[in-house]
Structures are given as C-alpha cells and as structure tokens.
Design a protein around this motif. Structure first.
Motif, short mmCIF file in Angstrom:
data_model
loop_
_atom_site.label_atom_id
_atom_site.label_comp_id
_atom_site.label_asym_id
_atom_site.label_seq_id
_atom_site.Cartn_x
_atom_site.Cartn_y
_atom_site.Cartn_z
N LYS A 298 -3.33 3.98 -1.92
CA LYS A 298 -3.71 3.08 -3.00
C LYS A 298 -3.01 1.74 -2.80
O LYS A 298 -1.90 1.67 -2.24
N ILE A 299 -3.67 0.69 -3.25
CA ILE A 299 -3.10 -0.65 -3.17
C ILE A 299 -2.40 -0.94 -4.49
O ILE A 299 -3.03 -0.91 -5.56
N GLN B 271 -8.95 -3.97 0.63
CA GLN B 271 -9.67 -2.76 0.27
C GLN B 271 -10.72 -2.40 1.31
O GLN B 271 -10.89 -1.22 1.66
N GLY C 134 -9.45 5.58 2.09
CA GLY C 134 -9.61 5.19 0.70
C GLY C 134 -9.10 6.20 -0.29
O GLY C 134 -8.59 5.84 -1.36
N ILE D 14 0.87 -1.17 0.00
CA ILE D 14 0.00 0.00 0.00
C ILE D 14 0.91 1.23 0.00
O ILE D 14 1.90 1.28 0.75
N ASP E 4 -10.91 1.11 3.40
CA ASP E 4 -12.13 1.93 3.35
C ASP E 4 -12.70 2.15 4.75
O ASP E 4 -13.12 3.27 5.09
#
Length: 258
Positions: free
Chosen positions: A210-211, A197, A206, A123, A201
């Motif tokens: 970012k992944i 995710q 979120g 991440i 979130d």
C-alpha cells in the motif's frame, strides 16, 4: 514521332528546372535522448520495442510546437546511471524530468520552467499497521524500520540529510526494491509520484503493498541538456516548454500519467 519526343524532352527539362528552383527544406535539429530504465511514468515499457510515457509525450509535444526540433532515441532503453553519464560525456543531448543537484548543475544545463514536481511517499506491505506522518514517526519504529531506496537516484542523499534513518540503497531499480519489500527485506520503500500506483499495479503487487498517504518530500524536475548543445537550440527547447506550460498542455500530460 520526333515532335512527341521533343515535347517529352521539353517537359523533362521544365521539371528539372522546377526542382532546382524549389526551396530546400531545412533539416531538423536532432537531439539525442534515451528511455531511462526504472523511471515510470516518464518511460514505461509497452510491449516489444515500444516505449510510452510522460517524457515520450513531452518530446512529441515539443516537436509539435517547434517542428524544427526532433528528439531521437526515446525508444531505446538505458540504465539511469548510464543515461546521466552519457549526457555528462556529451554522447546524448538531453534528459527529461531530472532533479537538480549541485553535482548535476555542474554537468548539465537545466531549463526553466520546471516540468512538474515529484512527490516522495513511502510504500509499505499491505498488512503493516504503521501510521507515518513525518520522519520522526519512522525513527520511533527503531532499527528494523529499514527504508529501501535506489542507488543512483537522489533519494539516498535526501535520506542521509534527514538523518537518523536506516537506509538500504543497494538496489538498482524500483522493481527490485518492490520485490525486496514484499519479501520483508525492508519495512518501507521510498518512491516517487506521479505514476506510483500504476507502477505498483503493473508489477502485480497491488494487493501486496500500500502507498502511505503522507508526502514525505517534494522536488521539481527539469529538462536537462548537455553543455555542448548550442545555446540557440537550448533556447528553442526552453521556449517550447514555456509555451506548453502557458497552454496547459504540461498539466494535461501530467494528469494523463499521474
């Protein structure tokens, strides 16, 4: 009057005889477990006093296959390190979705088949331009490319084996590492899917992180049971897991929480 009393006494005696003759239902075999903190989607807080997640559903599915088994304690939180310690010391009986290591294999019994496979991904902050296809790409970023990971998890040892990486494993929970990443106290956070995710979130990050798409490593996880648990009970749990795999229920649960 006397006749009615006699009839009542006779009815009571018949009822007592029926109760004495009725077969006694066997008590279920209770397996002590806990909800492991910081292990989403295995265990996810869902309001005051309520825990949901993949492992909670798995416990219920095993109980459905074998109604003589009962998992108790999955609504009670415990830090991950302590959860492992209490299984090793026989204070609890099972841990759900545990990665096998040499040390753990000496302390627990791992049941086949694997429950599912973990996928380890990085991440990064949302504005980070780095393109990572392998560990060499991380090394090329230099000493400031610190990878955050969690103490008590298997990831610090995994990263040490990779070699040549800058590692910070001081945090005790994924939530803390996500906060450190957002604050710039590391360039990447190595975490695992399924459920990544959703974890991001629920943490409200979120739009901040970012992944990265590359799967950097993978590992199977298993139901781990204490060495003190009767072998016949372990076999019943294993057979229930095998049935859930054959029926496709394991795959359905994984898809639900991925």
């Amino acid at each position: 009057m006397g006749l009615r009393l006699s009839q009542r006494l006779h009815a009571v005696l018949l009822l007592c005889c029926a109760l004495l003759a009725a077969p006694a239902w066997p008590q279920p075999t209770v397996l002590r477990v806990v909800a492991q903190e910081g292990t989403e989607p295995k265990f996810i807080p869902a309001g005051i006093g309520r825990v949901v997640g993949l492992c909670v559903d798995l416990f219920r599915a095993i109980e459905h296959v074998d109604p003589g088994l009962q998992f108790a304690g999955d609504q009670q939180w415990l830090p991950l390190l302590r959860a492992h310690s209490e299984l090793a010391s026989h204070q609890n009986d099972a841990l759900c979705a545990v990665q096998r290591t040499d040390e753990r294999a000496r302390q627990y019994i791992f049941l086949d088949p694997p429950l599912f496979q973990l996928r380890y991904q990085l991440i990064a902050r949302a504005d980070d331009p780095a393109v990572i296809n392998n560990w060499e790409d991380v090394r090329k970023l230099g000493p400031k490319a610190v990878i955050l990971t969690n103490r008590g998890y298997t990831t610090p040892e995994m990263l040490e084996r990779v070699g040549g990486l800058q590692i910070d494993s001081s945090a005790t929970s994924p939530a803390i590492n996500l906060q450190k990443l957002v604050a710039g106290r590391g360039r990447f956070f190595l975490h695992r899917a399924p459920g990544m995710q959703g974890f991001v979130d629920r943490a409200g990050a979120g739009h901040k992180v970012k992944i990265l798409p590359t799967v950097m490593a993978s590992a199977d996880v298993y139901m781990a049971m204490g060495t003190h648990v009767d072998a016949a009970v372990r076999l019943r749990v294993q057979r229930a897991i095998e049935q859930l795999e054959r029926s496709g229920e394991l795959a359905r649960l994984l898809k639900k929480w991925d």
